[in-house]
Design an enzyme around this catalytic site. Structure first.
Site, PDB file in Angstrom:
ATOM      1  N   CYS A 136       0.845  -1.195   0.000  1.00 34.91           N
ATOM      2  CA  CYS A 136       0.000   0.000   0.000  1.00 34.91           C
ATOM      3  C   CYS A 136       0.876   1.240   0.000  1.00 34.91           C
ATOM      4  CB  CYS A 136      -0.919  -0.012   1.221  1.00 34.91           C
ATOM      5  SG  CYS A 136      -1.934   1.484   1.385  1.00 34.91           S
ATOM      6  N   CYS A 139      -0.256   3.961   2.379  1.00 36.87           N
ATOM      7  CA  CYS A 139       0.013   3.648   3.789  1.00 36.87           C
ATOM      8  C   CYS A 139       1.492   3.794   4.127  1.00 36.87           C
ATOM      9  CB  CYS A 139      -0.410   2.213   4.105  1.00 36.87           C
ATOM     10  SG  CYS A 139      -2.105   1.782   3.659  1.00 36.87           S
ATOM     11  N   ASP A 140       2.359   3.284   3.267  1.00 34.98           N
ATOM     12  CA  ASP A 140       3.775   3.126   3.615  1.00 34.98           C
ATOM     13  C   ASP A 140       4.736   3.951   2.775  1.00 34.98           C
ATOM     14  OD1 ASP A 140       3.159   1.144   5.574  1.00 34.98           O
ATOM     15  OD2 ASP A 140       2.897  -0.313   3.980  1.00 34.98           O
TER      16      ASP A 140
END
Length: 309
Positions: A136, A139-140
């Site tokens: 992701c 997300c990261d």
């Protein structure tokens, strides 16, 4: 094992959508049970840093955020029971959930089972999650600011991830097994114009190179068989997702990708059954959209329990 008690609502899955639903249901006075097979959070719990969830100005790791969501729902009376759901009878009245701990009954069911990223299936892939391997970019991605990353995939998700990462990383290499993207045309021009994005066409990832963390990937040209090594700090795998809908096949309508067909109301084709978060058809799968689904599902469930549609 199990109970003869009939809950107002059983939430299947303890991710952000599930626990938001449990929170709203419990606060509304509904007798609510969350069935979770492992621990709170789902995929969110595997994310080391979440910076795009409102109200957390310093960010939060997914596990901590999940625990907070669980405690908040339980403070208002929601219950959590850990068990593997093995079968659902969603057309029954009441609806029955057969689990490893017995059978449980409910007037309404919220499906919050999520979707899992498709893996490449390479040696060491699972062990390197959070240490160079990610699924992701939203997300990261910030963990790789100023670094070199690779994105594998050729669809809209991969193209979108590459564009997002091009604004964060120093260098982005998009690896695709064909000679052109499958992504819609809207992504092509921005990717071509991005000075720090390059393409490795007709290539697949055959090996993850690492010590304690990922140090690079081995690529294979699908036309010539030639191999090469690409040093990189991170690998974002974006080759699709697998919705957790095995238990509802034949009962709920699914789209071509296997996701539950449910719109912004979260209602499915079965009265009293709702789908929230990553398991349902939707254009954006993020913590914040899952949370919104959870709230909406309870609103619709309250109407159903009150005798509405």
């Amino acid at each position: 094992m199990g109970e003869t008690r009939v809950y107002d609502m059983i939430v299947v899955g303890g991710g952000p959508g599930g626990y938001t639903a449990a929170l709203y249901a419990a606060r509304a006075g509904l007798d609510t049970l969350v069935r979770e097979k492992l621990s709170a959070g789902g995929q969110m719990a595997l994310t080391e840093e979440i910076d795009n969830y409102p109200g957390y100005e310093d960010g939060s790791d997914g596990f901590t955020l999940a625990e907070k969501m669980q405690r908040q729902a339980e403070r208002f009376g929601a219950q959590t029971a850990y068990a593997q759901v093995e079968r659902m009878e969603l057309t029954a009245a009441p609806k029955a959930l057969k689990t490893s701990e017995g059978t449980f009954y409910a007037r309404t069911v919220i499906l919050a089972t999520g979707a899992n990223p498709r893996e490449l299936g390479l040696a060491g892939e699972e062990a390197l999650v959070g240490r160079g391997v990610a699924y992701c970019a939203a997300c990261d991605g910030m963990r790789y600011k100023g670094k070199t990353v690779a994105v594998v995939g050729g669809g809209n998700s991969a193209a979108g991830d590459a564009l997002l990462l091009s604004r964060i990383a120093e260098r982005v290499v998009l690896v695709h097994r064909r000679d052109q993207l499958r992504a819609t045309k809207i992504y092509h021009e921005p990717l071509i114009q991005a000075e720090n994005v390059e393409f490795r066409w007709n290539s697949t990832v055959t090996e993850l190179l690492h010590e304690e963390k990922l140090t690079g990937i081995r690529l294979r040209d699908v036309q010539t068989g030639a191999e090469s090594v690409l040093p990189c700090d991170g690998l974002f795998i974006s080759v699709g997702r697998k919705p957790a809908t095995e238990l509802v096949k034949g009962q709920l309508e699914l789209d071509a990708g296997g996701y539950v067909t449910a719109d912004e109301t979260t209602r499915t084709n079965l009265p009293g059954v709702y789908a929230v978060g990553d398991v349902r058809t939707k254009p954006l799968r993020q913590v914040v959209t899952a949370v919104a689904d959870g709230a909406m599902a309870v609103h619709m469930a309250e109407e159903y329990l009150a005798g509405g549609a």
